[in-house]
Write a protein that holds these residues in place. Structure first.
Motif, PDB file in Angstrom:
ATOM      1  N   VAL A   1       0.841  -1.204   0.000  1.00  0.00           N
ATOM      2  CA  VAL A   1       0.000   0.000   0.000  1.00  0.00           C
ATOM      3  C   VAL A   1       0.870   1.246   0.000  1.00  0.00           C
ATOM      4  O   VAL A   1       0.630   2.206  -0.757  1.00  0.00           O
ATOM      5  CB  VAL A   1      -0.937  -0.003   1.227  1.00  0.00           C
ATOM      6  N   THR A   2       1.898   1.256   0.849  1.00  0.00           N
ATOM      7  CA  THR A   2       2.799   2.410   0.933  1.00  0.00           C
ATOM      8  C   THR A   2       3.521   2.626  -0.394  1.00  0.00           C
ATOM      9  O   THR A   2       3.675   3.770  -0.853  1.00  0.00           O
ATOM     10  CB  THR A   2       3.818   2.199   2.061  1.00  0.00           C
ATOM     11  N   ARG A   3       3.948   1.544  -1.016  1.00  0.00           N
ATOM     12  CA  ARG A   3       4.632   1.659  -2.307  1.00  0.00           C
ATOM     13  C   ARG A   3       3.705   2.268  -3.358  1.00  0.00           C
ATOM     14  O   ARG A   3       4.108   3.159  -4.125  1.00  0.00           O
ATOM     15  CB  ARG A   3       5.109   0.279  -2.753  1.00  0.00           C
ATOM     16  N   LEU A   4       2.462   1.835  -3.398  1.00  0.00           N
ATOM     17  CA  LEU A   4       1.504   2.379  -4.366  1.00  0.00           C
ATOM     18  C   LEU A   4       1.236   3.853  -4.085  1.00  0.00           C
ATOM     19  O   LEU A   4       1.097   4.659  -5.010  1.00  0.00           O
ATOM     20  CB  LEU A   4       0.200   1.580  -4.313  1.00  0.00           C
ATOM     21  N   SER A   5       1.173   4.214  -2.821  1.00  0.00           N
ATOM     22  CA  SER A   5       0.976   5.618  -2.455  1.00  0.00           C
ATOM     23  C   SER A   5       2.122   6.481  -2.973  1.00  0.00           C
ATOM     24  O   SER A   5       1.902   7.564  -3.529  1.00  0.00           O
ATOM     25  CB  SER A   5       0.862   5.743  -0.935  1.00  0.00           C
TER      26      SER A   5
ATOM     27  N   GLU B   1       4.157   5.799  -5.434  1.00  0.00           N
ATOM     28  CA  GLU B   1       4.228   5.772  -6.901  1.00  0.00           C
ATOM     29  C   GLU B   1       3.153   6.614  -7.566  1.00  0.00           C
ATOM     30  O   GLU B   1       3.366   7.174  -8.646  1.00  0.00           O
ATOM     31  CB  GLU B   1       4.121   4.329  -7.391  1.00  0.00           C
ATOM     32  N   THR B   2       1.972   6.721  -6.947  1.00  0.00           N
ATOM     33  CA  THR B   2       0.841   7.362  -7.613  1.00  0.00           C
ATOM     34  C   THR B   2       0.335   8.643  -6.942  1.00  0.00           C
ATOM     35  O   THR B   2      -0.240   9.500  -7.612  1.00  0.00           O
ATOM     36  CB  THR B   2      -0.347   6.393  -7.700  1.00  0.00           C
ATOM     37  N   GLY B   3       0.494   8.759  -5.642  1.00  0.00           N
ATOM     38  CA  GLY B   3      -0.097   9.890  -4.918  1.00  0.00           C
ATOM     39  C   GLY B   3      -1.615   9.833  -4.892  1.00  0.00           C
ATOM     40  O   GLY B   3      -2.280  10.826  -4.595  1.00  0.00           O
ATOM     41  N   LYS B   4      -2.177   8.642  -5.167  1.00  0.00           N
ATOM     42  CA  LYS B   4      -3.637   8.513  -5.274  1.00  0.00           C
ATOM     43  C   LYS B   4      -4.214   7.522  -4.257  1.00  0.00           C
ATOM     44  O   LYS B   4      -5.288   6.965  -4.460  1.00  0.00           O
ATOM     45  CB  LYS B   4      -4.024   8.075  -6.688  1.00  0.00           C
TER      46      LYS B   4
ATOM     47  N   ALA C   1      -0.860   9.778   5.180  1.00  0.00           N
ATOM     48  CA  ALA C   1      -1.692  10.976   5.249  1.00  0.00           C
ATOM     49  C   ALA C   1      -1.073  12.135   4.492  1.00  0.00           C
ATOM     50  O   ALA C   1      -1.783  12.969   3.915  1.00  0.00           O
ATOM     51  CB  ALA C   1      -1.925  11.362   6.703  1.00  0.00           C
ATOM     52  N   ALA C   2       0.253  12.195   4.470  1.00  0.00           N
ATOM     53  CA  ALA C   2       0.938  13.295   3.782  1.00  0.00           C
ATOM     54  C   ALA C   2       0.664  13.282   2.283  1.00  0.00           C
ATOM     55  O   ALA C   2       0.702  14.329   1.626  1.00  0.00           O
ATOM     56  CB  ALA C   2       2.439  13.207   4.040  1.00  0.00           C
ATOM     57  N   ARG C   3       0.369  12.107   1.732  1.00  0.00           N
ATOM     58  CA  ARG C   3       0.095  12.001   0.292  1.00  0.00           C
ATOM     59  C   ARG C   3      -1.368  11.742  -0.013  1.00  0.00           C
ATOM     60  O   ARG C   3      -1.743  11.592  -1.180  1.00  0.00           O
ATOM     61  CB  ARG C   3       0.957  10.881  -0.310  1.00  0.00           C
ATOM     62  N   SER C   4      -2.205  11.660   0.993  1.00  0.00           N
ATOM     63  CA  SER C   4      -3.629  11.391   0.771  1.00  0.00           C
ATOM     64  C   SER C   4      -4.271  12.555   0.024  1.00  0.00           C
ATOM     65  O   SER C   4      -4.110  13.718   0.424  1.00  0.00           O
ATOM     66  CB  SER C   4      -4.331  11.189   2.121  1.00  0.00           C
ATOM     67  N   PRO C   5      -4.975  12.308  -1.075  1.00  0.00           N
ATOM     68  CA  PRO C   5      -5.542  13.392  -1.877  1.00  0.00           C
ATOM     69  C   PRO C   5      -6.423  14.333  -1.059  1.00  0.00           C
ATOM     70  O   PRO C   5      -7.313  13.909  -0.323  1.00  0.00           O
ATOM     71  CB  PRO C   5      -6.361  12.651  -2.940  1.00  0.00           C
ATOM     72  N   ALA C   6      -6.164  15.625  -1.200  1.00  0.00           N
ATOM     73  CA  ALA C   6      -6.878  16.640  -0.413  1.00  0.00           C
ATOM     74  C   ALA C   6      -8.364  16.666  -0.725  1.00  0.00           C
ATOM     75  O   ALA C   6      -9.177  17.047   0.131  1.00  0.00           O
ATOM     76  CB  ALA C   6      -6.262  18.017  -0.673  1.00  0.00           C
TER      77      ALA C   6
ATOM     78  N   GLN D   1     -16.740   8.754  -9.346  1.00  0.00           N
ATOM     79  CA  GLN D   1     -16.924   9.831 -10.322  1.00  0.00           C
ATOM     80  C   GLN D   1     -15.624  10.465 -10.805  1.00  0.00           C
ATOM     81  O   GLN D   1     -15.613  11.142 -11.831  1.00  0.00           O
ATOM     82  CB  GLN D   1     -17.814  10.925  -9.719  1.00  0.00           C
ATOM     83  N   HIS D   2     -14.538  10.285 -10.052  1.00  0.00           N
ATOM     84  CA  HIS D   2     -13.279  10.968 -10.363  1.00  0.00           C
ATOM     85  C   HIS D   2     -12.118   9.976 -10.375  1.00  0.00           C
ATOM     86  O   HIS D   2     -12.203   8.903  -9.786  1.00  0.00           O
ATOM     87  CB  HIS D   2     -13.007  12.074  -9.342  1.00  0.00           C
ATOM     88  N   ASP D   3     -11.022  10.389 -11.025  1.00  0.00           N
ATOM     89  CA  ASP D   3      -9.872   9.497 -11.177  1.00  0.00           C
ATOM     90  C   ASP D   3      -8.692   9.873 -10.288  1.00  0.00           C
ATOM     91  O   ASP D   3      -7.601   9.309 -10.440  1.00  0.00           O
ATOM     92  CB  ASP D   3      -9.401   9.492 -12.636  1.00  0.00           C
ATOM     93  N   ASP D   4      -8.868  10.816  -9.371  1.00  0.00           N
ATOM     94  CA  ASP D   4      -7.736  11.259  -8.549  1.00  0.00           C
ATOM     95  C   ASP D   4      -7.527  10.411  -7.302  1.00  0.00           C
ATOM     96  O   ASP D   4      -6.533  10.581  -6.590  1.00  0.00           O
ATOM     97  CB  ASP D   4      -7.904  12.731  -8.150  1.00  0.00           C
ATOM     98  N   VAL D   5      -8.448   9.496  -7.012  1.00  0.00           N
ATOM     99  CA  VAL D   5      -8.267   8.549  -5.908  1.00  0.00           C
ATOM    100  C   VAL D   5      -8.337   7.149  -6.487  1.00  0.00           C
ATOM    101  O   VAL D   5      -9.388   6.699  -6.955  1.00  0.00           O
ATOM    102  CB  VAL D   5      -9.331   8.740  -4.807  1.00  0.00           C
ATOM    103  N   LEU D   6      -7.209   6.473  -6.438  1.00  0.00           N
ATOM    104  CA  LEU D   6      -7.110   5.123  -6.978  1.00  0.00           C
ATOM    105  C   LEU D   6      -7.563   4.083  -5.964  1.00  0.00           C
ATOM    106  O   LEU D   6      -8.210   3.093  -6.312  1.00  0.00           O
ATOM    107  CB  LEU D   6      -5.655   4.862  -7.377  1.00  0.00           C
ATOM    108  N   MET D   7      -7.227   4.335  -4.681  1.00  0.00           N
ATOM    109  CA  MET D   7      -7.497   3.331  -3.666  1.00  0.00           C
ATOM    110  C   MET D   7      -7.640   3.956  -2.295  1.00  0.00           C
ATOM    111  O   MET D   7      -7.022   4.978  -1.999  1.00  0.00           O
ATOM    112  CB  MET D   7      -6.360   2.304  -3.626  1.00  0.00           C
TER     113      MET D   7
END
Length: 382
Positions: free
Chosen positions: A138-142, A144-147, A197-202, A218-224
């Motif tokens: 999970v941390t690695r995906l965060s 890599e994507t910021g999503k 939390a530091a990279r969790s989309p605002a 509805q949006h693509d800015d949150v992957l998971m």
């Protein structure tokens, strides 16, 4: 005609099946009528249970309220209404601790209408890699994507904290009810959440689980979102992209999926005059027929284990139940003493502030433990 006032929460999963069941001809034929009112999710999570029981015959609640309810003596124990044998049968048929979570002070206090726990939610169409299994993935995906979003609004910051501690082998307040988590474990969980939390989309920072899932559809800015209460409705939404739900992350492959139990139960208030017809209706809601057929067909999320493994139910809801059943079977049950609900709200606010200011783990955890001890010692009077 005997009329009952009832209260549930304001989401299709919370009221559609109950309202539809109340409209069945069998109720009128039996001489009863149930009117279901609704309250917002935030009220459901925090409103004093004694006040609700003073105004309603049936109240949908979640299990952390039972300590508060027992202290105020506002609910009828299920054993009094249905008998020990029926309650034991329901517990054996309920998935995970769905019914056991309502046991407090030697009795059960609500029927497990709805089963839920924190699971992993993701947009499969946006995920290029395999579905994460561990918190390291999970941390690695965060990174890599910021999503990768954390669910932190309302009580959910502390709920995620509890879940991660359980995944890493220390279910909070279990070994010692007076200690939330050890210093070592607390720091490990805090640093992991601080990093995520530091990279969790605002865009979803202030949203409850319903809001986050709706945004993801509805949006693509949150992957998971690695820990969020599962809502089957979003697995096959009427609008937007489907959300895929999977078991919660683990510390290691094959380990326990760390997740804090949610779900709802139907409590019977002391003011309620329980007739045979009402008793039969409530037991019908728990029956195989209702749990596999009626409740899923009306946007509900059943609590009966066989419904979670039913092939037709899973085919209709894109595998939601089978893909998360393991998490529910092993879900962590929160403390339920009087005062816990107040602690939960204060603790989440503390964690959100700490993540925002990047406060030191040691200081934050010391304050968290003092907060827990205070509400545990005073019975929630603070």
């Amino acid at each position: 005609m005997k009329r009952y006032k009832a209260l549930t929460w304001d989401h299709p999963r919370g009221y559609n099946a109950l309202v539809a069941a109340a409209g069945l001809p069998a109720l009128a034929e039996a001489g009863i009528a149930i009117e279901w009112d609704r309250q917002p999710l935030e009220g459901f999570e925090s409103h004093p249970i004694a006040d609700l029981c003073g105004r309603y015959d049936l109240v949908v609640l979640d299990h952390p309220h039972v300590g508060e309810a027992v202290k105020s003596a506002c609910l009828r124990p299920l054993e009094e209404v249905f008998g020990q044998e029926s309650v034991a049968e329901l517990e054996a048929d309920s998935i995970g601790p769905s019914l056991a979570s309502y046991r407090f002070g030697g009795a059960h206090w609500a029927l497990p209408l709805d089963a839920a726990t924190q699971v992993m939610a993701l947009r499969a169409d946006l995920l290029a890699a395999p579905v994460p299994v561990t918190w390291d993935e999970v941390t690695r995906l965060s990174k890599e994507t910021g999503k990768v979003a954390l669910s932190l609004a309302g009580p959910h910051a502390i709920l995620s904290f509890l879940s991660i501690a359980a995944a890493f082998g220390e279910p909070p307040a279990e070994a010692d009810p007076d200690v939330l988590v050890s210093e070592r474990m607390g720091e490990k969980v805090y640093e992991l959440m601080l990093d995520l939390a530091a990279r969790s989309p605002a865009a979803v920072r202030d949203m409850n689980p319903i809001g986050i899932l709706g945004h993801m559809a509805q949006h693509d800015d949150v992957l998971m979102c690695p820990l969020i209460y599962g809502y089957v409705n979003y697995a096959v939404p009427s609008d937007g992209h489907p959300i895929a739900f999977h078991n919660a992350p683990r510390a290691v492959v094959g380990g326990r999926p760390g997740s804090t139990l949610g779900g709802t139960g139907i409590g019977i208030s002391r003011r309620c005059e329980v007739t045979p017809a009402l008793r039969n209706h409530l037991l019908w809601l728990m029956s195989t027929k209702a749990q596999i057929g009626f409740i899923p067909a009306h946007d509900g999320q059943p609590s009966r284990r066989e419904a979670w493994h039913d092939p037709d139910v899973n085919a209709r809801w894109n595998g939601f139940y089978l893909d998360t059943a393991n998490t529910l079977e092993t879900a962590y049950v929160r403390p339920r003493h009087d005062g816990y609900i107040a602690f939960q709200g204060k603790a989440s606010a503390l964690l959100r502030q700490a993540f925002e200011t990047r406060a030191a783990a040691k200081d934050t955890l010391s304050t968290l433990q003092k907060l827990y001890s205070g509400y545990r010692d005073t019975g929630g009077e603070r």
